[in-house]
Design an enzyme around this catalytic site. Structure first.
Site, short mmCIF file in Angstrom:
data_model
loop_
_atom_site.label_atom_id
_atom_site.label_comp_id
_atom_site.label_asym_id
_atom_site.label_seq_id
_atom_site.Cartn_x
_atom_site.Cartn_y
_atom_site.Cartn_z
CE1 TYR A 156 15.28 -33.35 31.86
CE2 TYR A 156 14.73 -34.82 33.66
CZ TYR A 156 15.32 -34.61 32.43
OH TYR A 156 15.92 -35.63 31.76
CE LYS A 160 13.18 -34.86 29.44
NZ LYS A 160 13.53 -35.02 28.02
CB THR A 191 24.76 -37.49 28.62
OG1 THR A 191 23.96 -36.85 29.62
CG2 THR A 191 24.15 -38.84 28.25
N1 LIG Z 1 21.62 -38.37 30.76
C1 LIG Z 1 20.64 -38.82 31.53
O1 LIG Z 1 20.90 -39.39 32.61
C2 LIG Z 1 19.21 -38.67 31.07
C3 LIG Z 1 18.21 -39.30 31.84
C4 LIG Z 1 16.90 -39.16 31.44
C5 LIG Z 1 16.57 -38.45 30.30
N2 LIG Z 1 17.56 -37.84 29.58
C6 LIG Z 1 17.16 -37.07 28.39
O2 LIG Z 1 17.95 -37.44 27.28
C7 LIG Z 1 17.95 -36.37 26.33
C8 LIG Z 1 19.36 -36.12 25.86
O3 LIG Z 1 20.10 -35.63 26.95
P1 LIG Z 1 21.61 -36.07 27.25
O4 LIG Z 1 21.62 -36.66 28.60
O5 LIG Z 1 22.16 -36.82 26.12
O6 LIG Z 1 22.26 -34.62 27.41
P2 LIG Z 1 23.43 -33.84 26.63
O7 LIG Z 1 23.47 -32.51 27.31
O8 LIG Z 1 24.66 -34.66 26.58
O9 LIG Z 1 22.86 -33.67 25.15
C9 LIG Z 1 21.77 -32.81 24.89
C10 LIG Z 1 21.96 -32.17 23.52
O10 LIG Z 1 20.81 -31.35 23.25
C11 LIG Z 1 21.26 -30.15 22.64
N3 LIG Z 1 20.27 -29.10 22.83
C12 LIG Z 1 19.95 -28.45 23.98
N4 LIG Z 1 19.03 -27.51 23.74
C13 LIG Z 1 18.76 -27.56 22.41
C14 LIG Z 1 17.88 -26.83 21.57
N5 LIG Z 1 17.12 -25.83 22.04
N6 LIG Z 1 17.84 -27.16 20.26
C15 LIG Z 1 18.62 -28.15 19.75
N7 LIG Z 1 19.48 -28.86 20.51
C16 LIG Z 1 19.54 -28.57 21.82
C17 LIG Z 1 22.58 -29.84 23.31
O11 LIG Z 1 23.38 -28.96 22.51
C18 LIG Z 1 23.19 -31.23 23.45
O12 LIG Z 1 23.99 -31.56 22.33
C19 LIG Z 1 17.31 -35.17 27.05
O13 LIG Z 1 15.97 -35.03 26.61
C20 LIG Z 1 17.34 -35.58 28.50
O14 LIG Z 1 16.33 -34.97 29.25
C21 LIG Z 1 18.87 -37.93 29.94
#
Ligand SMILES: NC(=O)c1ccc[n+]([C@@H]2O[C@H](COP(=O)([O-])OP(=O)(O)OC[C@H]3O[C@@H](n4cnc5c(N)ncnc54)[C@H](O)[C@@H]3O)[C@@H](O)[C@H]2O)c1
Length: 265
Positions: A156, A160, A191
């Site tokens: 991961y 990133k 999330t």
């Molecule tokens: N939540 C955090 O604390 C956090 C921190 C840093 C980065 N992020 C990044 O934010 C982004 C969104 O994550 P989130 O936290 O909202 O998570 P989340 O799990 O709530 O949402 C992620 C969404 O991506 C969709 N998804 C997964 N694989 C997929 C694919 N192959 N094709 C299409 N859609 C797909 C899922 O169905 C889901 O709806 C991610 O890239 C994650 O790495 C999140």
């Protein structure tokens, strides 16, 4: 790019979390939004939320891990709306395990969904943006790509870190051509990303970036994404305390590593 009102914006991973927050924020500020996700039921639910607030949105099922998916998505959106102005490459997955326990296939899966999705998206949409002389990419990275604070999610973190580099390099090329690039680096956001994470080898205690970072609300983050698009900001973090850590790491990188090791004991 200026106001997003009237623009066509695609958000991947928009059925949940940060993507949903960005989709709702974009729609509330007048953009026509494509809610793209593997989870089509969740994407349709977000469309209904947008429509009930008098916004305009459509749901499209997409698997960003598929080589053809972003080209197909572009074609569908051009048919539906006739143009694309903003693409937020946000879908992402996480995995957990000690470095010697995460199988190579799991590395492939995470790098494919998180990183190659961005590569595919740039390949599909950059020619369109270059042709129209405008457009804006938002690529979702993470604090995990800016610095190391755990050792149990290296695929991961690697995906990133690479997204940050690709975004920075793209910015050098695209900004002079009228195309915006924003890299979103979230810290903790409330999330569903932690739900059902695959885990390999012995249980690990996942460390976060630090207790000074509060957990952010995804809708607030979504509005900050829209602000960054409108202001043409490259680096968007969800908490600017991260910048102080990066500055002190740059001054004493070995000290940073040793302090992180001590903090894990
Ligand atoms: N939540 C955090 O604390 C956090 C921190 C840093 C980065 N992020 C990044 O934010 C982004 C969104 O994550 P989130 O936290 O909202 O998570 P989340 O799990 O709530 O949402 C992620 C969404 O991506 C969709 N998804 C997964 N694989 C997929 C694919 N192959 N094709 C299409 N859609 C797909 C899922 O169905 C889901 O709806 C991610 O890239 C994650 O790495 C999140």
């Amino acid at each position: 790019m200026g106001a997003v009102e009237g623009k066509v914006a695609i958000v991947t991973g928009a059925a949940s979390g940060i993507g949903r927050g960005a989709a709702l924020a974009l729609a509330s500020r007048g953009a026509r939004v494509v809610v793209a996700d593997l989870n089509i039921d969740g994407a349709q639910a977000v469309v209904r939320e947008i429509e009930s607030a008098q916004g305009i949105a459509i749901a499209i099922r997409v698997d960003v891990g598929d080589d053809q998916a972003l080209e197909d998505l572009k074609a569908e959106v051009l048919t539906a709306f006739g143009r694309v102005d903003i693409v937020m490459n946000n879908a992402g997955v996480i995995t957990r395990g000690l470095p010697e326990h995460i199988p190579i296939e799991e590395w492939h899966r995470v790098i494919n969904v998180n990183l190659f999705s961005v590569v595919r998206s740039h390949a599909a949409f950059l020619p369109l943006f270059l042709g129209q002389g405008s457009g804006h990419f938002v690529n979702t990275a993470s604090f995990a790509g800016l610095m190391s604070y755990s050792y149990d999610r290296l695929p991961y973190a690697a995906s990133k870190a690479a997204i940050i580099q690709i975004s920075e390099g793209l910015a050098l090329y695209a900004i002079p051509k009228g195309i915006g690039v924003t890299v979103l680096c979230p810290g903790p956001v409330a999330t569903n990303i932690g739900v059902g994470i695959p885990s390999f080898g012995p249980e690990t205690t996942t460390r976060g970036p630090g207790s000074q970072f509060g957990v952010r609300d995804p809708l607030e983050v979504g509005h900050e994404v829209v602000d960054a698009i409108e202001a043409n900001t490259f680096m968007l973090t969800t908490d600017d305390q991260i910048r102080e850590i990066l500055v002190s790491r740059a001054r004493d990188w070995d000290g940073y590593v040793h302090n992180q090791i001590l903090a894990m004991e």
